[in-house]
Scaffold this motif. Structure first.
Motif, mmCIF file in Angstrom:
data_model
loop_
_atom_site.group_PDB
_atom_site.id
_atom_site.type_symbol
_atom_site.label_atom_id
_atom_site.label_comp_id
_atom_site.label_asym_id
_atom_site.label_seq_id
_atom_site.Cartn_x
_atom_site.Cartn_y
_atom_site.Cartn_z
ATOM 1 N N VAL A 192 37.300 27.345 65.271
ATOM 2 C CA VAL A 192 37.660 27.341 63.851
ATOM 3 C C VAL A 192 38.586 26.157 63.591
ATOM 4 C CG1 VAL A 192 38.826 28.598 62.001
ATOM 5 C CG2 VAL A 192 37.390 29.832 63.637
ATOM 6 N N PHE A 193 38.242 25.379 62.585
ATOM 7 C CA PHE A 193 39.043 24.222 62.198
ATOM 8 C C PHE A 193 39.978 24.576 61.046
ATOM 9 C CE2 PHE A 193 39.409 20.405 59.470
ATOM 10 C CZ PHE A 193 40.111 19.594 60.338
ATOM 11 N N ARG A 194 39.460 25.325 60.056
ATOM 12 C CA ARG A 194 40.257 25.688 58.880
ATOM 13 C C ARG A 194 39.608 26.859 58.153
ATOM 14 N NH1 ARG A 194 41.697 20.778 55.473
ATOM 15 N NH2 ARG A 194 43.244 20.630 57.080
ATOM 16 N N LYS A 195 40.439 27.640 57.434
ATOM 17 C CA LYS A 195 39.980 28.712 56.552
ATOM 18 C C LYS A 195 40.675 28.545 55.210
ATOM 19 C CE LYS A 195 41.465 31.832 59.465
ATOM 20 N NZ LYS A 195 41.831 33.112 60.060
ATOM 21 N N LEU A 196 39.928 28.736 54.121
ATOM 22 C CA LEU A 196 40.493 28.663 52.774
ATOM 23 C C LEU A 196 40.104 29.903 51.991
ATOM 24 C CD1 LEU A 196 39.424 25.026 51.807
ATOM 25 C CD2 LEU A 196 41.685 25.746 52.535
ATOM 26 N N LYS A 197 41.032 30.456 51.225
ATOM 27 C CA LYS A 197 40.710 31.549 50.307
ATOM 28 C C LYS A 197 40.217 30.906 49.021
ATOM 29 C CE LYS A 197 40.675 35.773 48.691
ATOM 30 N NZ LYS A 197 39.633 36.714 49.035
ATOM 31 N N CYS A 198 38.927 31.070 48.730
ATOM 32 C CA CYS A 198 38.308 30.371 47.604
ATOM 33 C C CYS A 198 37.992 31.276 46.417
ATOM 34 C CB CYS A 198 37.005 29.714 48.051
ATOM 35 S SG CYS A 198 37.239 28.458 49.302
ATOM 36 N N HIS A 199 37.608 32.518 46.696
ATOM 37 C CA HIS A 199 37.126 33.402 45.634
ATOM 38 C C HIS A 199 37.661 34.822 45.831
ATOM 39 C CE1 HIS A 199 34.227 30.432 44.106
ATOM 40 N NE2 HIS A 199 34.024 30.114 45.373
ATOM 41 N N ASP A 200 37.539 35.626 44.770
ATOM 42 C CA ASP A 200 37.972 37.022 44.831
ATOM 43 C C ASP A 200 36.901 37.936 45.416
ATOM 44 O OD1 ASP A 200 40.448 36.422 43.694
ATOM 45 O OD2 ASP A 200 39.656 36.626 41.660
ATOM 46 N N GLN A 201 35.646 37.478 45.378
ATOM 47 C CA GLN A 201 34.542 38.235 45.965
ATOM 48 C C GLN A 201 33.820 37.351 46.975
ATOM 49 O OE1 GLN A 201 32.045 40.108 43.032
ATOM 50 N NE2 GLN A 201 33.775 40.773 41.797
ATOM 51 N N VAL A 202 32.654 37.768 47.393
ATOM 52 C CA VAL A 202 31.888 37.058 48.423
ATOM 53 C C VAL A 202 31.693 35.588 48.062
ATOM 54 C CG1 VAL A 202 29.680 36.949 49.628
ATOM 55 C CG2 VAL A 202 30.626 39.158 48.971
ATOM 56 N N TRP A 214 30.031 35.638 44.083
ATOM 57 C CA TRP A 214 29.552 36.745 43.263
ATOM 58 C C TRP A 214 30.547 37.095 42.160
ATOM 59 C CZ3 TRP A 214 26.855 40.994 46.644
ATOM 60 C CH2 TRP A 214 25.682 40.455 47.179
ATOM 61 N N ASP A 215 31.721 36.462 42.159
ATOM 62 C CA ASP A 215 32.666 36.710 41.060
ATOM 63 C C ASP A 215 32.305 35.869 39.840
ATOM 64 O OD1 ASP A 215 33.585 34.107 41.647
ATOM 65 O OD2 ASP A 215 35.473 34.796 42.526
ATOM 66 N N GLY A 216 31.184 35.109 39.920
ATOM 67 C CA GLY A 216 30.676 34.348 38.783
ATOM 68 C C GLY A 216 31.247 32.963 38.648
ATOM 69 N N THR A 217 31.957 32.488 39.656
ATOM 70 C CA THR A 217 32.573 31.174 39.560
ATOM 71 C C THR A 217 31.936 30.174 40.523
ATOM 72 O OG1 THR A 217 34.277 31.737 41.180
ATOM 73 C CG2 THR A 217 34.808 32.098 38.861
ATOM 74 N N ILE A 218 31.972 28.917 40.112
ATOM 75 C CA ILE A 218 31.609 27.794 40.969
ATOM 76 C C ILE A 218 32.846 26.914 41.000
ATOM 77 C CG2 ILE A 218 30.154 25.754 41.226
ATOM 78 C CD1 ILE A 218 27.997 27.284 39.648
ATOM 79 N N LYS A 219 33.288 26.543 42.195
ATOM 80 C CA LYS A 219 34.498 25.741 42.331
ATOM 81 C C LYS A 219 34.200 24.485 43.123
ATOM 82 C CE LYS A 219 37.627 29.667 42.047
ATOM 83 N NZ LYS A 219 38.706 30.418 42.720
ATOM 84 N N TYR A 220 34.901 23.413 42.749
ATOM 85 C CA TYR A 220 34.733 22.116 43.393
ATOM 86 C C TYR A 220 36.045 21.775 44.085
ATOM 87 C CZ TYR A 220 32.888 17.336 43.731
ATOM 88 O OH TYR A 220 32.411 16.140 44.166
ATOM 89 N N TRP A 221 36.010 21.542 45.387
ATOM 90 C CA TRP A 221 37.206 21.345 46.188
ATOM 91 C C TRP A 221 37.274 19.914 46.716
ATOM 92 C CZ3 TRP A 221 40.295 25.665 46.573
ATOM 93 C CH2 TRP A 221 39.709 26.878 46.194
#
Length: 128
Positions: free
Chosen positions: A91-101, A120-127
């Motif tokens: 494992v290199f890194r873990k990020l909390k990105c969403h509230d659901q899957v 599945w929380d309905g969001t698309i995020k750009y990191w």
């Protein structure tokens, strides 16, 4: 009747991605690991390239590989995004990105420091 699957090789692989060099298939298993199979020539399991630590049981979280082939990534059932080093499998890194899957994440094809995730929380995020 319900069949209990106790042998990990019998778990299904609902999400598969080909690596950028077209040499390997990254297969998300429902036993919480990503296994690697050769995509060129004979279909063969590469036991040295297994990526573990995330929880995906019950979800088809699609794995991906960085354009340079150095990192594998996948979302998980807790909304986290996991990164593994391709060479070591650690494992290199873990990020909390969403509230659901976090069902899928993809690398930007030209700017490898950028990743898009969807959930599945309905969001698309750009990191970045």
């Amino acid at each position: 009747p319900i069949k209990h699957i106790a042998a990990p090789p019998l778990h299904s692989m609902p999400a598969v991605t080909k690596t950028p060099n077209d040499q390997w298939l990254l297969c998300q298993n429902l036993d919480n690991q990503i296994t690697t199979y050769s995509a060129a020539g004979r279909f063969k399991h590469n036991r040295k390239k297994t990526f573990k630590g995330h929880i995906v049981a019950g979800y088809a979280c699609k794995p991906d590989m960085s354009p340079d082939g150095n990192y594998v990534m996948s979302g998980d059932s807790d909304g986290r995004l996991w990164f593994w080093d391709w060479k070591s499998g650690k494992v290199f890194r873990k990020l909390k990105c969403h509230d659901q899957v976090c069902i899928q994440a993809i690398w930007h094809p030209v700017e490898p420091s950028r990743v898009a995730t969807c959930s599945w929380d309905g969001t698309i995020k750009y990191w970045d």
